[in-house]
Design an enzyme around this catalytic site. Structure first.
Site, PDB file in Angstrom:
ATOM      1  N   GLY A 167      -2.215 -41.971 -13.260  1.00  0.00           N
ATOM      2  CA  GLY A 167      -2.675 -43.273 -13.741  1.00  0.00           C
ATOM      3  C   GLY A 167      -3.337 -43.123 -15.096  1.00  0.00           C
ATOM      4  N   THR A 219      -9.557 -44.517 -15.323  1.00  0.00           N
ATOM      5  CA  THR A 219      -9.621 -44.371 -13.865  1.00  0.00           C
ATOM      6  C   THR A 219      -9.785 -42.897 -13.490  1.00  0.00           C
ATOM      7  OG1 THR A 219      -8.182 -46.292 -13.635  1.00  0.00           O
ATOM      8  CG2 THR A 219      -8.432 -44.912 -11.696  1.00  0.00           C
ATOM      9  N   GLU A 261      -2.663 -36.725 -13.596  1.00  0.00           N
ATOM     10  CA  GLU A 261      -1.518 -36.934 -14.501  1.00  0.00           C
ATOM     11  C   GLU A 261      -1.760 -38.251 -15.213  1.00  0.00           C
ATOM     12  OE1 GLU A 261       0.982 -35.016 -15.075  1.00  0.00           O
ATOM     13  OE2 GLU A 261       1.227 -33.722 -13.337  1.00  0.00           O
ATOM     14  N   CYS A 318       4.942 -43.155 -19.116  1.00  0.00           N
ATOM     15  CA  CYS A 318       3.882 -42.284 -19.654  1.00  0.00           C
ATOM     16  C   CYS A 318       4.426 -41.278 -20.648  1.00  0.00           C
ATOM     17  CB  CYS A 318       3.178 -41.570 -18.515  1.00  0.00           C
ATOM     18  SG  CYS A 318       4.291 -40.539 -17.556  1.00  0.00           S
TER      19      CYS A 318
HETATM   20  P1  NAD Z   1      -4.679 -47.246 -13.314  1.00  0.00           P
HETATM   21  O1  NAD Z   1      -5.431 -46.016 -13.654  1.00  0.00           O
HETATM   22  O2  NAD Z   1      -5.277 -48.550 -13.637  1.00  0.00           O
HETATM   23  O3  NAD Z   1      -4.335 -47.291 -11.755  1.00  0.00           O
HETATM   24  C1  NAD Z   1      -3.649 -46.249 -11.111  1.00  0.00           C
HETATM   25  C2  NAD Z   1      -4.010 -46.265  -9.639  1.00  0.00           C
HETATM   26  O4  NAD Z   1      -5.393 -45.959  -9.510  1.00  0.00           O
HETATM   27  C3  NAD Z   1      -3.796 -47.610  -8.945  1.00  0.00           C
HETATM   28  O5  NAD Z   1      -3.272 -47.375  -7.659  1.00  0.00           O
HETATM   29  C4  NAD Z   1      -5.211 -48.168  -8.851  1.00  0.00           C
HETATM   30  O6  NAD Z   1      -5.397 -49.042  -7.767  1.00  0.00           O
HETATM   31  C5  NAD Z   1      -6.017 -46.903  -8.640  1.00  0.00           C
HETATM   32  N1  NAD Z   1      -7.431 -47.020  -9.010  1.00  0.00           N
HETATM   33  C6  NAD Z   1      -7.982 -47.842  -9.939  1.00  0.00           C
HETATM   34  N2  NAD Z   1      -9.320 -47.653  -9.987  1.00  0.00           N
HETATM   35  C7  NAD Z   1      -9.617 -46.685  -9.086  1.00  0.00           C
HETATM   36  C8  NAD Z   1     -10.818 -46.032  -8.682  1.00  0.00           C
HETATM   37  N3  NAD Z   1     -11.994 -46.353  -9.218  1.00  0.00           N
HETATM   38  N4  NAD Z   1     -10.747 -45.079  -7.745  1.00  0.00           N
HETATM   39  C9  NAD Z   1      -9.566 -44.723  -7.194  1.00  0.00           C
HETATM   40  N5  NAD Z   1      -8.387 -45.314  -7.517  1.00  0.00           N
HETATM   41  C10 NAD Z   1      -8.407 -46.276  -8.463  1.00  0.00           C
HETATM   42  O7  NAD Z   1      -3.253 -47.066 -14.008  1.00  0.00           O
HETATM   43  P2  NAD Z   1      -2.065 -48.118 -14.060  1.00  0.00           P
HETATM   44  O8  NAD Z   1      -2.415 -49.170 -15.036  1.00  0.00           O
HETATM   45  O9  NAD Z   1      -1.683 -48.484 -12.670  1.00  0.00           O
HETATM   46  O10 NAD Z   1      -0.877 -47.199 -14.641  1.00  0.00           O
HETATM   47  C11 NAD Z   1      -0.659 -46.994 -15.988  1.00  0.00           C
HETATM   48  C12 NAD Z   1      -1.218 -45.658 -16.425  1.00  0.00           C
HETATM   49  O11 NAD Z   1      -0.619 -44.605 -15.663  1.00  0.00           O
HETATM   50  C13 NAD Z   1      -0.878 -45.353 -17.874  1.00  0.00           C
HETATM   51  O12 NAD Z   1      -1.994 -44.827 -18.525  1.00  0.00           O
HETATM   52  C14 NAD Z   1       0.220 -44.311 -17.763  1.00  0.00           C
HETATM   53  O13 NAD Z   1       0.362 -43.479 -18.874  1.00  0.00           O
HETATM   54  C15 NAD Z   1      -0.191 -43.568 -16.549  1.00  0.00           C
HETATM   55  N6  NAD Z   1       0.943 -42.800 -15.987  1.00  0.00           N
HETATM   56  C16 NAD Z   1       0.948 -41.437 -16.120  1.00  0.00           C
HETATM   57  C17 NAD Z   1       2.020 -40.699 -15.625  1.00  0.00           C
HETATM   58  C18 NAD Z   1       2.056 -39.185 -15.743  1.00  0.00           C
HETATM   59  O14 NAD Z   1       2.817 -38.564 -15.014  1.00  0.00           O
HETATM   60  N7  NAD Z   1       1.288 -38.571 -16.618  1.00  0.00           N
HETATM   61  C19 NAD Z   1       3.077 -41.357 -14.989  1.00  0.00           C
HETATM   62  C20 NAD Z   1       3.043 -42.735 -14.883  1.00  0.00           C
HETATM   63  C21 NAD Z   1       1.959 -43.462 -15.381  1.00  0.00           C
END
Ligand code: NAD
Length: 490
Positions: A233, A237, A255, A288
């Site tokens: 994510g 976060t 990641e 990502c």
């Molecule tokens: P996000 O960080 O907002 O959310 C990701 C997940 O974390 C969701 O399921 C969300 O409910 C959960 N979450 C949110 N707050 C939390 C907390 N306080 N505690 C525990 N869990 C929590 O990310 P997003 O907007 O869903 O996704 C986009 C991001 O993901 C982008 O930054 C992207 O680059 C990244 N991403 C990275 C990869 C990789 O492999 N490096 C792959 C795909 C996406």
């Protein structure tokens, strides 16, 4: 009372899946489709009691699942992959509808890869047994013991691919898992629970907790009973998760986002590089590992831009369920506003629009592929991840300048480098990221390491790296000669 989401003929449970059963929630959240912004239905939210139930179920299931051999677990996991395969079209249409991922990509790539994620790591786990280091004094029996209850948290842009990429090695190692589904795209995680149940995966081995990050994710991560957190994510976060897990010294794999360079050297095959650069708009740029910063040698800039323009103009923006569509919607109105905000601020700072930079007429959540130039290295648009169909273009005149630009952000996920193969490979080695493609893009292998450096993450997934994270590595030392304690012994 149980709730369901209907997508065409597909019925998807809105509830949690805990201990082999559907568990209704006290509160539900609305789920929208990015295709047209319509409400698809409701999905369960979490609560302290749900988190407790999920952890208890996973803890209860752990001893028996951990006690199985890797070969015994493989039988279950192969069936799990079979069940995903049986519902391939349902998985494809569901994720296309709730996350806006191209249906064609789901059908021809992602669903197969999800199955492979499960099968491959189940197979790999067989190889980890009976690993020993034979020395003069002793035999070191190196064990990969399961760690316990694993929490897996995924984002909305690729939920099926990312959850199975983690579940495969976590389950194959003998851990029990709680998958926290992304609240903006929760449906394929629910279908995974159905597939696990149909495969006969024992109750509590695989659980799905739906809900928001705050109500479901944060509670799971803070619980001292969990053994690992595997998160994909955003950076903000990840920081919260790392802080929370640190209270109990629980290892995290993170990641995260990227701002990867897409380098085009003077010697590049310009047409080839331009065609690949246009691919960065796939999934509306919500990828990502996309190379979002085009760094192009000044001598070929004009030719490259015109070649890329031709590919971008030919892109079909539209309904992700249509096989002809190449660029689908942005996940949510909030994300559209975020993308538009980045562009407005960049323009105010002097950026020049080469194409796009406005909403696409196809619908509210559709945005035109965008390229901005006249940007400076320390501009927000160069430094921060947009996570939308927005690229920047900068030029360079020599390698050291290029390397300074390529490495000049806080991110370090991936990269792309087009040019004469040997030169491009040398440049690729100097770019500070977790991986980089030379004259190519997107080639992945489940045995190869994947992950980022700097703000793009901590840890590696793939091959042995996944197992080193999900297992407790233990050395059982068996002496070759009878051992007698002595103070002079070194
Ligand atoms: P996000 O960080 O907002 O959310 C990701 C997940 O974390 C969701 O399921 C969300 O409910 C959960 N979450 C949110 N707050 C939390 C907390 N306080 N505690 C525990 N869990 C929590 O990310 P997003 O907007 O869903 O996704 C986009 C991001 O993901 C982008 O930054 C992207 O680059 C990244 N991403 C990275 C990869 C990789 O492999 N490096 C792959 C795909 C996406």
């Amino acid at each position: 009372m149980s709730k369901f989401i209907k997508i065409n003929e597909i019925t998807i449970s809105s509830d949690h899946y805990i201990g082999g059963q559907r568990v209704a929630a006290e509160h539900y959240l609305e789920v929208f489709s990015p295709i047209d912004g319509q409400v698809l239905g409701q999905v369960a939210n979490g609560s302290p009691s749900i988190i407790n139930q999920a952890i208890e179920a996973a803890e209860r299931a752990f001893p028996a699942w951990a006690a199985l051999s890797a070969a015994e677990r493989k039988v279950y996991l192969d069936k799990f992959a079979d069940e995903i395969g049986k519902r391939a079209d349902e998985f494809a249409l569901t994720e296309s509808t709730d996350a806006g991922v191209l249906f064609s990509r789901m059908q021809h790539g992602v669903v197969g890869r999800a199955q492979l994620n499960i099968r491959h790591f189940a197979e790999h786990a067989l190889r980890l047994q009976n690993h020993s280091i034979d020395t003069k004094q002793a035999e070191h029996l190196v064990r990969h013991d399961p760690a316990g209850v694993v929490v897996i948290i995924t984002p909305w842009n690729a939920p099926l691919m990312l959850s199975t990429w983690k579940l495969g090695p976590a389950l194959a190692s003998g851990n029990t898992c709680i998958l926290k589904a992304p609240e903006w795209a929760p449906c394929t995680s629910s279908l995974l629970a159905d597939a696990a149940q149909a495969a006969g995966i024992p109750p509590g081995v695989f659980n799905v907790v739906q809900g928001t990050g705050l109500e479901s994710g944060a509670g799971l991560v803070a619980d001292p009973r969990i053994a690992r957190v595997s998160f994909t994510g955003s950076v903000p976060t990840a920081k919260l998760i790392a802080q929370s897990a640190a209270q109990n010294l629980v290892p995290c794999s993170l990641e995260l986002g990227g701002k990867s360079p897409f380098i085009v050297l003077a010697t590049a095959d310009i047409d080839n590089a331009a065609a690949t650069a246009a691919l960065m708009y796939r999934n509306a740029g919500q990828v990502c590992l996309a190379g979002t910063r085009l760094l192009v040698h000044e001598s070929i800039k004009d030719e490259f831009v015109e070649a890329m323009r031709a590919y971008v103009e030919a892109l079909n923006v539209g309904d992700p369920r249509d096989p002809a569509t190449e660029v689908g919607p942005i996940i949510h109105q909030r994300q559209v506003e975020r993308v538009a905000g980045f562009i407005e601020r960049a323009k105010a700072a002097g950026a020049v629009v080469l194409w796009g930079a406005e909403k696409h007429p196809f619908g509210e959540l559709y945005f035109k592929p965008t390229l901005l130039t006249n940007v400076k290295q320390d501009d927000e648009i160069v430094q921060n991840e947009v996570f939308g169909p927005v690229l920047t273009l900068q030029t360079f005149s020599h390698d050291d300048e290029l390397i300074a630009m390529a490495n000049g952000t806080d991110y370090g996920l991936g990269g792309v480098c087009y040019g004469e193969q040997q030169h491009a490979t040398e440049i690729a080695k100097r770019v500070r990221t977790g991986f980089i493609w030379v004259n190519s893009f997107g080639i992945r292998d489940l045995e190869a390491p994947f992950g980022g450096i700097k703000r793009s993450g901590i840890g590696r997934e793939g091959g042995n790296w996944s197992f080193e994270f999900f297992c407790d590595i233990k050395d059982v030392v068996v002496p070759k000669k009878p051992f007698r304690a002595s103070f002079s012994q070194r």
